[in-house]
Design an enzyme around this catalytic site. Structure first.
Site, PDB file in Angstrom:
ATOM      1  N   ASP A 171      -9.376  -0.234 -19.801  1.00 13.37           N
ATOM      2  CA  ASP A 171     -10.595  -0.712 -20.473  1.00 13.37           C
ATOM      3  C   ASP A 171     -11.851  -0.164 -19.788  1.00 13.37           C
ATOM      4  O   ASP A 171     -12.640  -0.923 -19.249  1.00 13.37           O
ATOM      5  CB  ASP A 171     -10.612  -2.257 -20.478  1.00 13.37           C
ATOM      6  N   ASP A 183     -11.861   2.057 -13.935  1.00 11.83           N
ATOM      7  CA  ASP A 183     -10.949   2.777 -14.848  1.00 11.83           C
ATOM      8  C   ASP A 183     -11.335   4.258 -14.889  1.00 11.83           C
ATOM      9  O   ASP A 183     -10.452   5.130 -14.891  1.00 11.83           O
ATOM     10  CB  ASP A 183     -11.053   2.225 -16.273  1.00 11.83           C
ATOM     11  N   ASP A 240      -8.554   0.060 -10.116  1.00  6.88           N
ATOM     12  CA  ASP A 240      -7.614   0.725 -11.019  1.00  6.88           C
ATOM     13  C   ASP A 240      -7.077   2.039 -10.467  1.00  6.88           C
ATOM     14  O   ASP A 240      -5.946   2.445 -10.767  1.00  6.88           O
ATOM     15  CB  ASP A 240      -8.304   0.986 -12.366  1.00  6.88           C
TER      16      ASP A 240
HETATM   17  C1  BDR Z   1      -9.901  -5.382 -12.967  1.00 10.04           C
HETATM   18  O1  BDR Z   1     -10.753  -5.973 -13.952  1.00 10.04           O
HETATM   19  C2  BDR Z   1     -11.680  -5.030 -14.415  1.00 10.04           C
HETATM   20  O2  BDR Z   1     -12.964  -5.528 -14.286  1.00 10.04           O
HETATM   21  C3  BDR Z   1     -11.491  -3.765 -13.624  1.00 10.04           C
HETATM   22  O3  BDR Z   1     -11.624  -2.623 -14.454  1.00 10.04           O
HETATM   23  C4  BDR Z   1     -10.103  -3.885 -13.063  1.00 10.04           C
HETATM   24  O4  BDR Z   1      -9.143  -3.356 -13.938  1.00 10.04           O
HETATM   25  C5  BDR Z   1     -10.212  -5.973 -11.609  1.00 10.04           C
HETATM   26  O5  BDR Z   1      -9.988  -7.349 -11.629  1.00 10.04           O
HETATM   27 CA    CA Z   2      -9.761  -1.908 -15.796  1.00 11.07          CA
END
Ligand code: BDR
Ligand code: CA
Length: 316
Positions: A15, A20, A242
């Site tokens: 996402d 990411d 990520d």
């Molecule tokens: C996760 O939540 C999202 O905010 C970030 O992209 C990561 O995947 C961390 O808790």
């Molecule tokens: Ca993420």
């Protein structure tokens, strides 16, 4: 490190999202990874934004890697986004533009199913957003369970970041997470206690700026925004959660793991979305469940950032 001859085939489901995008750059810039596609899901921001951010990233690096848009909300609960971490766009800080590339005309679940079913069982999935797409794909085509080489999940941990008990990705769609944690798919979990070691410190940011390329400038812009949010929370920089999943597929030495039982809480009043990790193999008076997940533990910080910085440098 494993042999350089064998490239690790990988699909990234997430996402985007600051961390990411770091994960996608790490994969796209490393010669050991064969990035077959990016599938997007709503999470940090609505689906339209996370897909756009994935396409902007592909434009930035000039890569023709398919991007397939997936689910616009969790399986059961309503969508809850995180503008307080990632801004309204999901990638605030970057100079965002209308991407030239377009998503492919296939839903993320169909892309996952088709690509996996045509494969020889040698594709790893990194899942670094709410687990909706992967869980739904498994429900639609249960045979993919035997086709996924391993599912490397960014989620969970022994503490939370959205509630005291739960991490954002798992909490965002705990029902989807439960489907996957109870499946036969081989799993690796990068929880917060691991990923909070992967912090973009001021020294790391200096190394990124020193690359002096359009991609390093792009990274510096969005990471400065992300880091500033973390500094307000009293940290020395933001964790690029990520990217830990991708780093593991490049070189297993990047973190240690423990094979443990992990179950997902979907009912608790205070604990919805918690990953219940059986650290001490508790069996007081009940059946001991078999370990089902390799849980990431200690990060090799140097190795992690060396991989990340080489990828950014290689992408120009
Ligand atoms: C996760 O939540 C999202 O905010 C970030 O992209 C990561 O995947 C961390 O808790
Ligand atoms: Ca993420």
């Amino acid at each position: 490190m494993e042999s350089m001859d064998v490239r690790e085939k990988m699909i990234y489901d997430g996402d985007p999202g600051h961390d990411d995008v770091m994960a996608i750059l790490l994969a796209a810039g490393n010669p050991r990874i064969d990035l077959l596609g990016v599938t997007t899901v709503a999470g940090n921001a609505p689906l339209e934004m996370t897909t756009r951010n994935a396409l902007i990233t592909m434009d930035m690096i000039g890569a023709d890697i398919p991007v397939a848009a997936g689910c616009s909300g969790p399986l059961v609960k309503p969508l809850y986004t995180a503008p307080f971490v990632h801004g309204e766009s999901g990638l605030d800080g970057a100079k965002l533009f209308e991407p030239k590339r377009k998503p492919i005309q296939k839903h993320a679940c169909d892309f996952l199913i088709d690509t996996l079913m045509e494969s020889e069982g040698d594709i790893s999935i990194v899942a670094a957003g709410p687990l909706t797409n992967v869980a739904l794909a498994l429900r639609r085509e249960p045979a993919i369970a035997n086709k996924i080489k391993q599912l490397v999940i960014m989620g969970g941990g022994r503490f939370g970041n959205i509630t005291p008990a739960a991490e954002f990705n798992i909490w965002s769609d705990a029902e989807a997470a439960r489907i996957l944690f109870e499946s036969e798919i081989p799993k690796v979990m990068c929880g917060l206690d691991l990923t909070y070691q992967a912090v973009a410190t001021p020294e790391v940011m200096e190394r990124i700026r020193a690359i002096h390329s359009p991609v390093s400038e792009f990274v510096n812009d969005f990471m400065t925004f992300y880091n500033n949010n973390s500094k307000r929370a009293g940290k020395n920089g933001a964790p690029v959660n990520d990217a830990c999943c991708v780093a593991y597929l490049i070189d297993k030495a990047v973190f240690t793991t423990r094979h443990l039982r992990v179950d997902i809480e979907t009912k608790g009043e205070f604990t919805y979305g918690m990953t219940c990790i059986d650290v001490f193999r508790m069996n007081s008076g009940r059946e001991l469940k078999e370990p089902n997940v390799y849980v990431g533990d200690k990060l090799n910080f140097e190795l992690f950032w060396n991989l990340m910085i080489s990828s950014i440098a290689s992408l120009g």
